[in-house]
Design a protein around this motif. Structure first.
Motif, mmCIF file in Angstrom:
data_model
loop_
_atom_site.group_PDB
_atom_site.id
_atom_site.type_symbol
_atom_site.label_atom_id
_atom_site.label_comp_id
_atom_site.label_asym_id
_atom_site.label_seq_id
_atom_site.Cartn_x
_atom_site.Cartn_y
_atom_site.Cartn_z
ATOM 1 N N GLU A 118 0.836 -1.201 0.000
ATOM 2 C CA GLU A 118 0.000 0.000 0.000
ATOM 3 C C GLU A 118 0.869 1.249 0.000
ATOM 4 O O GLU A 118 0.767 2.099 -0.869
ATOM 5 C CB GLU A 118 -0.978 0.025 1.168
ATOM 6 C CG GLU A 118 -1.969 1.176 1.086
ATOM 7 C CD GLU A 118 -3.078 1.098 2.114
ATOM 8 O OE1 GLU A 118 -3.573 2.168 2.518
ATOM 9 O OE2 GLU A 118 -3.450 -0.025 2.515
ATOM 10 N N ARG A 119 1.740 1.380 0.981
ATOM 11 C CA ARG A 119 2.774 2.412 1.006
ATOM 12 C C ARG A 119 4.098 1.696 1.303
ATOM 13 O O ARG A 119 4.253 1.100 2.380
ATOM 14 C CB ARG A 119 2.513 3.456 2.078
ATOM 15 C CG ARG A 119 1.795 4.739 1.672
ATOM 16 C CD ARG A 119 0.566 4.572 0.880
ATOM 17 N NE ARG A 119 -0.108 5.857 0.600
ATOM 18 C CZ ARG A 119 -1.238 5.949 -0.092
ATOM 19 N NH1 ARG A 119 -1.805 4.856 -0.588
ATOM 20 N NH2 ARG A 119 -1.801 7.124 -0.320
ATOM 21 N N ARG A 120 5.024 1.739 0.354
ATOM 22 C CA ARG A 120 6.294 1.029 0.526
ATOM 23 C C ARG A 120 7.275 1.977 1.219
ATOM 24 O O ARG A 120 7.881 2.842 0.606
ATOM 25 C CB ARG A 120 6.831 0.573 -0.822
ATOM 26 C CG ARG A 120 8.013 -0.403 -0.711
ATOM 27 C CD ARG A 120 8.657 -0.645 -2.043
ATOM 28 N NE ARG A 120 7.838 -1.382 -2.978
ATOM 29 C CZ ARG A 120 7.308 -0.869 -4.088
ATOM 30 N NH1 ARG A 120 7.501 0.401 -4.395
ATOM 31 N NH2 ARG A 120 6.608 -1.610 -4.913
ATOM 32 N N VAL A 121 7.425 1.782 2.526
ATOM 33 C CA VAL A 121 8.135 2.750 3.363
ATOM 34 C C VAL A 121 9.111 2.031 4.283
ATOM 35 O O VAL A 121 8.795 0.985 4.857
ATOM 36 C CB VAL A 121 7.135 3.573 4.221
ATOM 37 C CG1 VAL A 121 7.875 4.539 5.134
ATOM 38 C CG2 VAL A 121 6.133 4.310 3.342
ATOM 39 N N LEU A 122 10.291 2.599 4.446
ATOM 40 C CA LEU A 122 11.201 2.226 5.524
ATOM 41 C C LEU A 122 11.161 3.348 6.555
ATOM 42 O O LEU A 122 11.440 4.509 6.245
ATOM 43 C CB LEU A 122 12.626 2.028 4.998
ATOM 44 C CG LEU A 122 12.827 0.867 4.016
ATOM 45 C CD1 LEU A 122 14.294 0.761 3.616
ATOM 46 C CD2 LEU A 122 12.335 -0.459 4.586
ATOM 47 N N VAL A 123 10.808 3.003 7.791
ATOM 48 C CA VAL A 123 10.567 3.988 8.842
ATOM 49 C C VAL A 123 11.881 4.317 9.551
ATOM 50 O O VAL A 123 12.641 3.417 9.931
ATOM 51 C CB VAL A 123 9.540 3.466 9.854
ATOM 52 C CG1 VAL A 123 9.278 4.518 10.936
ATOM 53 C CG2 VAL A 123 8.234 3.097 9.151
ATOM 54 N N LEU A 124 12.141 5.613 9.738
ATOM 55 C CA LEU A 124 13.327 6.074 10.451
ATOM 56 C C LEU A 124 12.998 6.142 11.940
ATOM 57 O O LEU A 124 12.297 7.042 12.398
ATOM 58 C CB LEU A 124 13.756 7.447 9.919
ATOM 59 C CG LEU A 124 13.938 7.555 8.396
ATOM 60 C CD1 LEU A 124 14.496 8.933 8.030
ATOM 61 C CD2 LEU A 124 14.802 6.444 7.837
ATOM 62 N N SER A 125 13.488 5.163 12.685
ATOM 63 C CA SER A 125 13.116 5.006 14.097
ATOM 64 C C SER A 125 14.286 5.380 14.997
ATOM 65 O O SER A 125 15.389 4.840 14.850
ATOM 66 C CB SER A 125 12.703 3.556 14.371
ATOM 67 O OG SER A 125 11.550 3.212 13.619
ATOM 68 N N ASN A 126 14.041 6.294 15.923
ATOM 69 C CA ASN A 126 15.089 6.739 16.843
ATOM 70 C C ASN A 126 15.423 5.612 17.817
ATOM 71 O O ASN A 126 14.536 5.112 18.525
ATOM 72 C CB ASN A 126 14.603 7.979 17.597
ATOM 73 C CG ASN A 126 15.712 8.670 18.350
ATOM 74 O OD1 ASN A 126 16.281 8.131 19.282
ATOM 75 N ND2 ASN A 126 16.025 9.894 17.936
ATOM 76 N N PRO A 127 16.692 5.201 17.905
ATOM 77 C CA PRO A 127 17.039 4.076 18.778
ATOM 78 C C PRO A 127 16.775 4.346 20.252
ATOM 79 O O PRO A 127 16.556 3.409 21.016
ATOM 80 C CB PRO A 127 18.533 3.853 18.497
ATOM 81 C CG PRO A 127 19.026 5.146 17.941
ATOM 82 C CD PRO A 127 17.872 5.722 17.171
ATOM 83 N N GLY A 128 16.772 5.604 20.657
ATOM 84 C CA GLY A 128 16.493 5.911 22.050
ATOM 85 C C GLY A 128 15.044 5.698 22.427
ATOM 86 O O GLY A 128 14.715 5.512 23.601
#
Length: 346
Positions: free
Chosen positions: A71-81
């Protein structure tokens, strides 16, 4: 002022157990955790997402997962903290790199979170918002506000990638996040109507003087115009002063979305800028150039396509390196802080 608060260990075990049975907890053992002195407790860490490293994996996602399965081909930028599973760049900002390939369509839908699309690379992509078809060129900002239908497509060749920025963490925390599917849009206006209507600063359609002001009159902000404006402004701004422009509603002059704010900045070649410390969290995305940011003593180098997370109340310095200026795009939650009454600059 109390300097040593009582702890859970100070309380009888049966008392604590009786409270827990009623879903009640004493405040004082946790008071400094939720109301610390000085600055807030922060789990968000300064962090850099390297586009050159992520891009290959994003292209691989295009091979592994057809758009019909994503549907939406996304890689999410997730803060490790904050924990990768929480999909948060900062406590209020969601970021994702979205890929669309030639001939694909990301289907029409609308949702409660507000979003923007900031184009990272590619040509011939488009986003249609409530019947207005907006071309997507590198550096363009396109709004898809809460409750407005939007879909994406690609009529050219090569990949198109953009940075999604949403207020999803807040809306989700309020248990108010949801989406509705829709039929493909019928384009009802001339392509990119918002740019033909609001072409120059200080000019609006005459009819709007008496009409009810549109919440979102301008949907697309072309980078070529923003970049020229920054370049022109740089000649009038002294050394060390910020060359910084805010994206706003041209009818009201207010931020273009209610929770997140957006701006573009030019950092002149060899220049260092030190913005005032602010209560707001933010992210910085590099459109052009290279340099480094020092955030609470952590130095993060960056180049074109990289994205940097900046916690609340952070002490920040940005430096452009080389013989060319750097151009960066900012997302922050200052509009939310202002509405809630605790926005501060120090």
């Amino acid at each position: 002022m109390s300097t040593q608060l009582g702890t859970m260990a100070d309380l009888p075990a049966q008392y604590v157990s009786d409270l827990a049975a009623m879903s009640v907890v004493p405040l004082w053992p946790s008071l400094r955790a939720v109301l610390p002195y000085g600055i807030p407790s922060r789990a968000t860490v300064p962090f850099a997402w390297r586009y050159a490293e992520i891009r290959d994996h994003l292209m691989r996602a295009g091979e592994l997962t057809p758009i019909e399965k994503a549907e939406r081909r996304v890689l999410v930028l997730s803060n490790p903290g904050l924990g990768l599973e929480r999909m948060m760049a900062t406590p209020s900002i969601y970021l994702g790199l979205q890929l669309i390939l030639p001939g694909e369509t990301a289907p029409n839908h609308k949702h409660s979170p507000s979003a923007v699309r900031f184009v990272v690379e590619g040509q011939s992509g488009f986003t249609s918002v409530d019947g207005e078809k907006c071309p997507m060129e590198k550096g363009d900002l396109i709004l898809t506000p809460s409750g407005l239908w939007h879909e994406h497509g690609h009529a050219g060749s090569g990949p198109v990638v953009w940075l999604d920025a949403l207020d999803l963490p807040l809306v989700y925390a309020l248990e108010a996040s949801y989406c509705i599917e829709g039929e493909p849009q019928t384009i009802r206006n001339a392509a990119d109507r918002s740019q033909t209507t609001y072409r120059r600063a200080g000019l609006v359609p005459y009819a709007s003087l008496k009409a009810r002001r549109d919440d979102y009159p301008l949907i697309r902000f072309p980078w070529r115009e923003v970049r020229q404006n920054l370049t022109d402004l740089s000649t009038a701004v002294g050394p060390g002063e910020a060359v910084h422009l805010a994206y706003v509603n041209p009818e009201t002059g207010e931020e273009c979305l209610p929770i997140l704010g957006f701006s573009a900045q030019m950092i002149r070649a060899g220049e260092e800028v030190a913005p005032r410390r602010r209560s707001a969290s933010s992210v910085l995305h590099v459109i052009e150039g290279r340099g480094e940011s020092e955030i609470d003593g952590v130095t993060l180098r960056w180049e074109e396509g990289d994205t940097i997370a900046i916690p609340t109340h952070a002490t920040v310095r940005h430096r452009a390196e080389g013989k060319a200026p750097a151009f960066v795009f900012h997302v922050d939650d200052a509009p939310l802080h202002r509405k809630l009454g605790f926005y501060e600059e120090f």
